[in-house]
Design a protein around this motif. Sequence first.
Motif, PDB file in Angstrom:
ATOM      1  N   LEU A  95       0.804  -1.223   0.000  1.00 36.39           N
ATOM      2  CA  LEU A  95       0.000   0.000   0.000  1.00 36.39           C
ATOM      3  C   LEU A  95       0.840   1.279   0.000  1.00 36.39           C
ATOM      4  O   LEU A  95       0.495   2.226  -0.713  1.00 36.39           O
ATOM      5  CB  LEU A  95      -0.965  -0.013   1.191  1.00 36.39           C
ATOM      6  N   PRO A  96       1.946   1.354   0.754  1.00 35.76           N
ATOM      7  CA  PRO A  96       2.728   2.593   0.728  1.00 35.76           C
ATOM      8  C   PRO A  96       3.413   2.870  -0.608  1.00 35.76           C
ATOM      9  O   PRO A  96       3.765   4.008  -0.895  1.00 35.76           O
ATOM     10  CB  PRO A  96       3.772   2.375   1.834  1.00 35.76           C
ATOM     11  N   ARG A  97       3.600   1.844  -1.432  1.00 31.79           N
ATOM     12  CA  ARG A  97       4.323   2.006  -2.689  1.00 31.79           C
ATOM     13  C   ARG A  97       3.412   2.171  -3.902  1.00 31.79           C
ATOM     14  O   ARG A  97       3.809   2.766  -4.906  1.00 31.79           O
ATOM     15  CB  ARG A  97       5.207   0.774  -2.944  1.00 31.79           C
ATOM     16  N   ALA A  98       2.222   1.604  -3.863  1.00 32.41           N
ATOM     17  CA  ALA A  98       1.427   1.377  -5.068  1.00 32.41           C
ATOM     18  C   ALA A  98       1.199   2.635  -5.895  1.00 32.41           C
ATOM     19  O   ALA A  98       1.502   2.660  -7.096  1.00 32.41           O
ATOM     20  CB  ALA A  98       0.097   0.730  -4.703  1.00 32.41           C
ATOM     21  N   ALA A  99       0.665   3.691  -5.291  1.00 29.76           N
ATOM     22  CA  ALA A  99       0.318   4.886  -6.062  1.00 29.76           C
ATOM     23  C   ALA A  99       1.556   5.519  -6.686  1.00 29.76           C
ATOM     24  O   ALA A  99       1.555   5.895  -7.867  1.00 29.76           O
ATOM     25  CB  ALA A  99      -0.408   5.893  -5.165  1.00 29.76           C
ATOM     26  N   GLU A 100       2.631   5.622  -5.915  1.00 30.67           N
ATOM     27  CA  GLU A 100       3.862   6.248  -6.416  1.00 30.67           C
ATOM     28  C   GLU A 100       4.464   5.437  -7.556  1.00 30.67           C
ATOM     29  O   GLU A 100       4.869   5.993  -8.592  1.00 30.67           O
ATOM     30  CB  GLU A 100       4.870   6.372  -5.275  1.00 30.67           C
ATOM     31  N   PHE A 101       4.550   4.128  -7.385  1.00 28.49           N
ATOM     32  CA  PHE A 101       5.165   3.293  -8.408  1.00 28.49           C
ATOM     33  C   PHE A 101       4.307   3.251  -9.669  1.00 28.49           C
ATOM     34  O   PHE A 101       4.845   3.230 -10.786  1.00 28.49           O
ATOM     35  CB  PHE A 101       5.379   1.875  -7.869  1.00 28.49           C
ATOM     36  N   GLU A 102       2.988   3.230  -9.519  1.00 25.68           N
ATOM     37  CA  GLU A 102       2.118   3.245 -10.693  1.00 25.68           C
ATOM     38  C   GLU A 102       2.273   4.548 -11.466  1.00 25.68           C
ATOM     39  O   GLU A 102       2.332   4.550 -12.695  1.00 25.68           O
ATOM     40  CB  GLU A 102       0.658   3.040 -10.276  1.00 25.68           C
ATOM     41  N   ALA A 103       2.341   5.658 -10.750  1.00 24.39           N
ATOM     42  CA  ALA A 103       2.479   6.957 -11.414  1.00 24.39           C
ATOM     43  C   ALA A 103       3.807   7.064 -12.151  1.00 24.39           C
ATOM     44  O   ALA A 103       3.887   7.657 -13.233  1.00 24.39           O
ATOM     45  CB  ALA A 103       2.352   8.081 -10.385  1.00 24.39           C
ATOM     46  N   ALA A 104       4.851   6.451 -11.589  1.00 22.43           N
ATOM     47  CA  ALA A 104       6.183   6.547 -12.196  1.00 22.43           C
ATOM     48  C   ALA A 104       6.463   5.412 -13.173  1.00 22.43           C
ATOM     49  O   ALA A 104       7.488   5.432 -13.864  1.00 22.43           O
ATOM     50  CB  ALA A 104       7.243   6.544 -11.091  1.00 22.43           C
ATOM     51  N   GLY A 105       5.580   4.406 -13.248  1.00 18.12           N
ATOM     52  CA  GLY A 105       5.841   3.258 -14.098  1.00 18.12           C
ATOM     53  C   GLY A 105       7.043   2.461 -13.632  1.00 18.12           C
ATOM     54  O   GLY A 105       7.796   1.917 -14.441  1.00 18.12           O
ATOM     55  N   ARG A 106       7.222   2.365 -12.329  1.00 20.47           N
ATOM     56  CA  ARG A 106       8.399   1.711 -11.748  1.00 20.47           C
ATOM     57  C   ARG A 106       8.072   0.287 -11.339  1.00 20.47           C
ATOM     58  O   ARG A 106       7.114   0.046 -10.613  1.00 20.47           O
ATOM     59  CB  ARG A 106       8.885   2.519 -10.535  1.00 20.47           C
ATOM     60  N   PHE A 107       8.892  -0.645 -11.782  1.00 18.64           N
ATOM     61  CA  PHE A 107       8.653  -2.065 -11.501  1.00 18.64           C
ATOM     62  C   PHE A 107       9.140  -2.396 -10.089  1.00 18.64           C
ATOM     63  O   PHE A 107      10.313  -2.164  -9.763  1.00 18.64           O
ATOM     64  CB  PHE A 107       9.391  -2.923 -12.520  1.00 18.64           C
ATOM     65  N   PRO A 108       8.286  -2.965  -9.246  1.00 19.52           N
ATOM     66  CA  PRO A 108       8.661  -3.216  -7.844  1.00 19.52           C
ATOM     67  C   PRO A 108       9.363  -4.553  -7.646  1.00 19.52           C
ATOM     68  O   PRO A 108       8.907  -5.425  -6.895  1.00 19.52           O
ATOM     69  CB  PRO A 108       7.312  -3.186  -7.126  1.00 19.52           C
ATOM     70  N   ARG A 109      10.513  -4.734  -8.298  1.00 17.40           N
ATOM     71  CA  ARG A 109      11.204  -6.024  -8.198  1.00 17.40           C
ATOM     72  C   ARG A 109      11.520  -6.399  -6.759  1.00 17.40           C
ATOM     73  O   ARG A 109      11.454  -7.571  -6.372  1.00 17.40           O
ATOM     74  CB  ARG A 109      12.508  -5.977  -9.018  1.00 17.40           C
TER      75      ARG A 109
END
Length: 387
Positions: free
Chosen positions: A34-48
Amino acid sequence: MNAAPVKPVERRLPSEEAHALLGLTRELVERELLPRAAEFEAAGRFPREVFGILGEAGLLSLPYAEQYGGGEQPYEVYLQVLEELAAGWLAVGLGVSVHTLSCHALAGFGTDGQRAAWLPGMLSGEQLGAYCLSEPQSGSDAAALRTRAELSGDQYVVNGTKAWITHGGRADFYSAIVRTGEEGPRGISCLLIPGDADHLSAAPPEHKMGMNSSPTAQLHFDGVRVDRERLVGEPGQGFQIALAALDSGRLGIAACAIGVAQAALDQAVEYAGTRRQFGRPIADFQGLSFMLADMATQIEAGRALYLSAARLRDAGLPFTKEAAMAKLFCTDTAMKVTTDAVQVLGGYGYTQDFPAERYMREAKVLQIVEGTNQIQRLVIGRHLTRV
């Protein structure tokens, strides 16, 4: 705005171990997803790194044998873990489903030696997998695939292009369905291809309407050499392997869809209880409360449907038709529920200040992947009418 903490769903689980597993999953969702989802989606960053965390917790190996590092959990339990992950962040829930799908060929059709050599690394979280079936000109008609592997001595030489590959260019291994013989399904085989193989390259990721943190890309095989020992199953058995994997994968998509729908409902209920119009919460208005009631009912029906199919699988019974039904109903439900959630939030639902609009965009792809919902209807219809 980050999504609200996932509300625990009352579940009837088969063991205390399963209850503990769901509790661990919820903790990881709240702490890591939850703390990462919005930021990573907006940046298109893969959460490896998130997949590494899930691997260490044992969540990338749940339905596979303990002998090879798996959790040996029933599919009934594994799918509910997927639902919880998808409710927190679909890109991660779907990614775990894809990884599990990519391990299916080796776990189900590999030799004892192949499983002992490669499966532990795949299940530990050290490696992330991808499943390669679709091609630019063969999606629903998978038997028309053209990527060819020619045997040359002790190696296969692979040429062709795979399309719509989740984790394409980022995976450590690919379960690739390729043509080794004649046209049609009998000429298709399965190869386990290392992600760092020479002459294997990925195109830039597709620009999608949702799941921006999950890379989807074409893969180009330009004379990729794969040792003959990496053939999974018998030559010509690849189409059978692919279909068996898809039956299980469709249940994974169904569970993810219910996760997204549940997250959207939770947001809609929370908003309706706090937003006031005409001097009272909008949840008090019958028109809106009826909408919430329908959303909740559809979610419960979808959850029951995918769990029923999972229990057939766990019992060793045929479940192809039921998997198609679950995938069809649950993904259509996710699309409707997320659309209604945006409506409940009104103008705020159309903004990125709330995750409702992201849920709606994400739900659409679930009606397409692992066989479009039109294909699911074909599968169901054929089962109903065959003699």
